[in-house]
Design a protein around this motif. Structure first.
Motif, mmCIF file in Angstrom:
data_model
loop_
_atom_site.group_PDB
_atom_site.id
_atom_site.type_symbol
_atom_site.label_atom_id
_atom_site.label_comp_id
_atom_site.label_asym_id
_atom_site.label_seq_id
_atom_site.Cartn_x
_atom_site.Cartn_y
_atom_site.Cartn_z
ATOM 1 N N THR A 132 -1.664 -9.495 6.700
ATOM 2 C CA THR A 132 -1.578 -8.213 5.996
ATOM 3 C C THR A 132 -0.652 -7.256 6.728
ATOM 4 O OG1 THR A 132 -3.833 -8.460 5.126
ATOM 5 C CG2 THR A 132 -2.908 -6.239 5.145
ATOM 6 N N TRP A 153 -6.100 -13.468 8.484
ATOM 7 C CA TRP A 153 -5.816 -12.742 7.246
ATOM 8 C C TRP A 153 -5.349 -11.324 7.560
ATOM 9 C CZ3 TRP A 153 -8.113 -8.293 5.253
ATOM 10 C CH2 TRP A 153 -7.707 -7.962 3.956
ATOM 11 N N TYR A 175 -7.667 -19.663 7.731
ATOM 12 C CA TYR A 175 -8.157 -19.680 6.352
ATOM 13 C C TYR A 175 -7.544 -20.817 5.531
ATOM 14 C CZ TYR A 175 -3.839 -16.950 5.563
ATOM 15 O OH TYR A 175 -2.538 -16.520 5.527
#
Length: 377
Positions: free
Chosen positions: A278, A274, A29
């Motif tokens: 997390t 992502w 990302y």
């Protein structure tokens, strides 16, 4: 001139190794092309080893350069090809150490309930459920789980009463993280089973709750130590196996499938990176010894794997030998299913169950020993 060219090539290969390692630490990302740089790392590492042999035969002092790099990057080499030929498996008894925990992890592919996956008499479904029910593992972490509770409108009888069969009937507590219930009453999600008491549990969503999520359970061992077990299923690559094979089998296949595969691979990588970030934030807040079971949907030379391997021991890389592939399909040497352990555990054993071919993932089992320094509840 030959020596000059060989020396320059050596420097370039060494730079390639370092650049590929750096790429594995860049999330998609942030800069998505880095994922392809990371995927070249196995080739760069192999070439660096060949250059050691070359310079030992030609001019041994120069061999010290690629040799030093090989020593420094050996953990990265072990990620893809574990080598422990002289290792002797420890005794099963706990001895003077802490308690031993055997953990099984498997993507069970909804026990082949879909029509295109069924075979005559639901033979593979029955065999898979029976094998899990009779398995001696203390903790089972199962991704892509499927269950038909009492009252489900089905013609399959009790074949898919999996929570009861693998849980209560086998003497295990069950934690089912349900993501979907269909119109017939059947349930989809992830499941964790434990022969030890589950004292706390929870689910981690990656946005909307889907099959791609994480679950955790705090398990109390007979020694009264509490450990936390995470099971998670990261975003799939969203690529059909046939399309991948077609893309590298011919130029025509590459033209037809290449662009679409690239887009899907990019989207999947961004989501996985992502998701793993997390999870890492959650892991850092946990005060208990941690075990991880995961369908990463990513290879050992990726950002997803790198973030976990930097913080935990990969069970296969620690004690295994060879590639340890876990994907049961036409793509060879693919290891996307992994178990990791925190520093308070010793990894005693790890194996892939190639004798259990009922899913497109082979199950994995690891044996861990909790060290004396573990925090007690």
């Amino acid at each position: 001139m030959r020596r000059s060219f060989a020396f320059k090539s050596t420097v370039l290969v060494m730079g390639w190794v370092l650049a590929a390692i750096a790429c594995a630490q860049i999330p998609a990302y942030t800069f998505w092309p880095a994922i392809f740089g990371a995927l070249t790392l196995p080739v760069a590492l192999a070439l660096n080893l060949l250059l050691i042999g070359y310079w030992l035969l030609r001019r041994w002092p120069v061999a010290l350069l690629p040799l030093a790099l090989a020593v420094l990057t050996w953990p990265h080499f072990q990620r893809g090809l574990a080598l422990h030929p002289l290792r002797v498996a420890p005794q099963a008894a706990g001895g003077a150490g802490g308690p031993i925990v055997k953990v099984l992890s498997a993507n069970v592919r909804i026990f082949n309930v879909y029509p295109q996956l069924r075979n005559e008499g639901l033979a593979s479904s029955k065999a898979m459920v029976r094998w899990l029910q009779e398995n001696p593992a203390d903790i089972l972490c199962l991704q892509e789980f499927y269950n038909e509770p009492a009252g489900t409108k089905t013609r399959d009888g009790g074949v898919f009463r999996t929570i009861d069969k693998i849980g209560r009937d086998a003497g295990r507590e069950a934690f089912f993280s349900k993501t979907l219930t269909n119109s017939a009453g059947a349930e989809f999600g992830m499941a964790l089973f434990s022969r030890f008491p589950i004292v706390n549990k929870g689910t981690i969503h990656f946005g909307k709750l889907t099959q791609n999520h994480a679950m955790w359970a705090d398990v109390q061992l007979p020694s009264h130590d509490t450990i936390r077990v995470y099971s998670f299923h990261l975003q799939s690559m969203s690529m059909d196996e046939k399309d991948i094979v077609d893309s590298y089998s011919s130029k025509a296949g590459l033209r037809q499938k290449g662009a679409g595969l690239l887009r899907r691979f990019k989207r999947g990588a961004i989501a996985r990176h992502w998701q793993v970030d997390t999870l890492v934030r959650r892991f850092e807040r946990c005060r208990y010894p941690i075990l991880l079971c995961a369908d990463l949907n990513d290879v050992p030379y990726s950002y997803s794997y790198d973030q976990l391997a930097d913080r935990f021991q990969n069970a296969w890389a620690t004690v295994g030998n060879g590639v340890g592939s876990t994907y049961n399909g036409r793509l060879p040497f693919v290891r996307i299913d992994n178990q990791f352990a925190g520093p308070r555990f010793a990894v005693n054993d790890f194996w892939v169950h190639y004798e259990i071919p009922y899913s497109d993932h082979f199950p994995t089992t690891a044996t861990y020993q909790l060290q004396k320094a573990a925090i007690r509840r």
